[in-house]
Design an enzyme around this catalytic site. Sequence first.
Site, mmCIF file in Angstrom:
data_model
loop_
_atom_site.group_PDB
_atom_site.id
_atom_site.type_symbol
_atom_site.label_atom_id
_atom_site.label_comp_id
_atom_site.label_asym_id
_atom_site.label_seq_id
_atom_site.Cartn_x
_atom_site.Cartn_y
_atom_site.Cartn_z
ATOM 1 N N MET A 1 -4.228 10.383 -2.404
ATOM 2 C CA MET A 1 -4.903 11.399 -1.591
ATOM 3 C C MET A 1 -4.514 12.746 -2.188
ATOM 4 O O MET A 1 -3.750 13.518 -1.600
ATOM 5 C CB MET A 1 -4.466 11.271 -0.129
ATOM 6 C CG MET A 1 -5.144 10.107 0.594
ATOM 7 S SD MET A 1 -4.270 9.568 2.065
ATOM 8 C CE MET A 1 -3.059 8.483 1.314
ATOM 9 N N HIS B 1 0.844 -1.196 0.000
ATOM 10 C CA HIS B 1 0.000 0.000 0.000
ATOM 11 C C HIS B 1 0.883 1.251 0.000
ATOM 12 O O HIS B 1 1.715 1.447 0.880
ATOM 13 C CB HIS B 1 -0.897 -0.028 1.232
ATOM 14 C CG HIS B 1 -1.936 1.048 1.287
ATOM 15 N ND1 HIS B 1 -3.132 0.972 0.607
ATOM 16 C CD2 HIS B 1 -1.949 2.239 1.940
ATOM 17 C CE1 HIS B 1 -3.848 2.058 0.856
ATOM 18 N NE2 HIS B 1 -3.145 2.858 1.659
ATOM 19 N N HIS C 1 -2.706 4.469 -3.293
ATOM 20 C CA HIS C 1 -3.815 5.226 -2.688
ATOM 21 C C HIS C 1 -3.551 6.712 -2.903
ATOM 22 O O HIS C 1 -2.698 7.302 -2.245
ATOM 23 C CB HIS C 1 -3.880 4.853 -1.192
ATOM 24 C CG HIS C 1 -4.876 5.629 -0.392
ATOM 25 N ND1 HIS C 1 -4.904 5.583 0.993
ATOM 26 C CD2 HIS C 1 -5.894 6.451 -0.760
ATOM 27 C CE1 HIS C 1 -5.888 6.365 1.434
ATOM 28 N NE2 HIS C 1 -6.486 6.906 0.401
ATOM 29 N N ASP D 1 0.924 5.353 -0.112
ATOM 30 C CA ASP D 1 0.108 6.537 0.163
ATOM 31 C C ASP D 1 0.693 7.767 -0.510
ATOM 32 O O ASP D 1 1.763 8.242 -0.141
ATOM 33 C CB ASP D 1 0.028 6.765 1.675
ATOM 34 C CG ASP D 1 -0.821 5.702 2.362
ATOM 35 O OD1 ASP D 1 -1.999 5.570 1.992
ATOM 36 O OD2 ASP D 1 -0.294 5.001 3.243
ATOM 37 N N ASP E 1 -8.644 1.132 5.954
ATOM 38 C CA ASP E 1 -7.351 1.809 6.085
ATOM 39 C C ASP E 1 -7.384 2.838 7.211
ATOM 40 O O ASP E 1 -8.144 3.801 7.145
ATOM 41 C CB ASP E 1 -7.030 2.500 4.746
ATOM 42 C CG ASP E 1 -5.681 3.215 4.730
ATOM 43 O OD1 ASP E 1 -4.905 3.062 5.685
ATOM 44 O OD2 ASP E 1 -5.411 3.920 3.729
HETATM 45 C C1 DX5 Z 1 -3.477 7.491 6.159
HETATM 46 C C2 DX5 Z 1 -3.027 6.478 5.142
HETATM 47 C C3 DX5 Z 1 -2.814 5.135 5.699
HETATM 48 C C4 DX5 Z 1 -1.762 5.031 6.783
HETATM 49 C C5 DX5 Z 1 -2.282 4.019 7.755
HETATM 50 O O1 DX5 Z 1 -3.925 8.625 5.524
HETATM 51 O O2 DX5 Z 1 -3.968 6.358 4.090
HETATM 52 O O3 DX5 Z 1 -2.562 4.174 4.675
HETATM 53 O O4 DX5 Z 1 -0.494 4.635 6.344
HETATM 54 O O5 DX5 Z 1 -1.449 3.974 8.838
HETATM 55 P P1 DX5 Z 1 -1.824 3.178 10.165
HETATM 56 O O6 DX5 Z 1 -2.028 1.744 9.792
HETATM 57 O O7 DX5 Z 1 -0.622 3.405 11.042
HETATM 58 O O8 DX5 Z 1 -3.077 3.814 10.716
HETATM 59 ZN ZN ZN Z 2 -3.697 4.634 2.686
#
Ligand code: DX5
Ligand code: ZN
Length: 221
Positions: free
Chosen positions: A67, A32, A65, A34, A174
């Site tokens: 954002m 994954h 992913h 980000d 997530d």
């Molecule tokens: C947050 C990200 C996540 C993040 C999750 O905006 O989309 O993918 O890495 O991290 P944890 O598992 O530590 O909550």
């Molecule tokens: Zn994420």
Amino acid sequence: MAKIAPSILSADFARLAEDIGKVERGGAEYLHIDVMDGQFVPNITMGPPVIRSIRACTEMFLDVHLMIDKPERYIEAFAAAGADLITFHVEATPHAHRVLQSIHAQGLKAGIVLNPGTSLETIEYLLPDLDLVLLMSVNPGFGGQSFIPQVKAKIQALRAMVEGMGLTVEIQVDGGVNRENLLDLQAAGADVFVMGSAIFNSEDPEQTTRDVREMLALQGK
Ligand code: DX5
Ligand code: ZN
């Protein structure tokens, strides 16, 4: 089949290949990644050049992913960098269906992401065209936050919606997923589990990956 998607947001960016190797050896199905733009979320992470380098050092399925605002601007760039799945936020574009079409046109899997406060109705009409729906269980932007408990009922509702329509869309969760809540979320109907800090901040990320996969497989039987 349940899948684990370790989030490299909590990895050591100066030792990325090494950290990716650990979760790959641990058997994680998805990696994954980000991508944050400092606009849609208040943090900035990485873009296509980093993903291109990751593609060169692993065989893992790259789950990207986004954002970012107006994701339609960058679909081709992330496809060319080596993404296998691109997910984008329904809140980030006025043309979600068009973005989905452009991801599929690149030959990739496509998914849509909902912030915790966004209702399922916004994507109901898109479900037949989706490979995956990602439900955020924290406000996106940072790793290491706590799971928002109300999201569990949202997972259950989405599972019922997907089954009611006779579809096979994957449900990914997530944010704040850890060993303690993992099985509860699987029981609620999620099947792809993003885990950032719970894996990379653990003492042995390879073993942790193995452990959580085993937990999911056991309950899955
Ligand atoms: C947050 C990200 C996540 C993040 C999750 O905006 O989309 O993918 O890495 O991290 P944890 O598992 O530590 O909550
Ligand atoms: Zn994420």
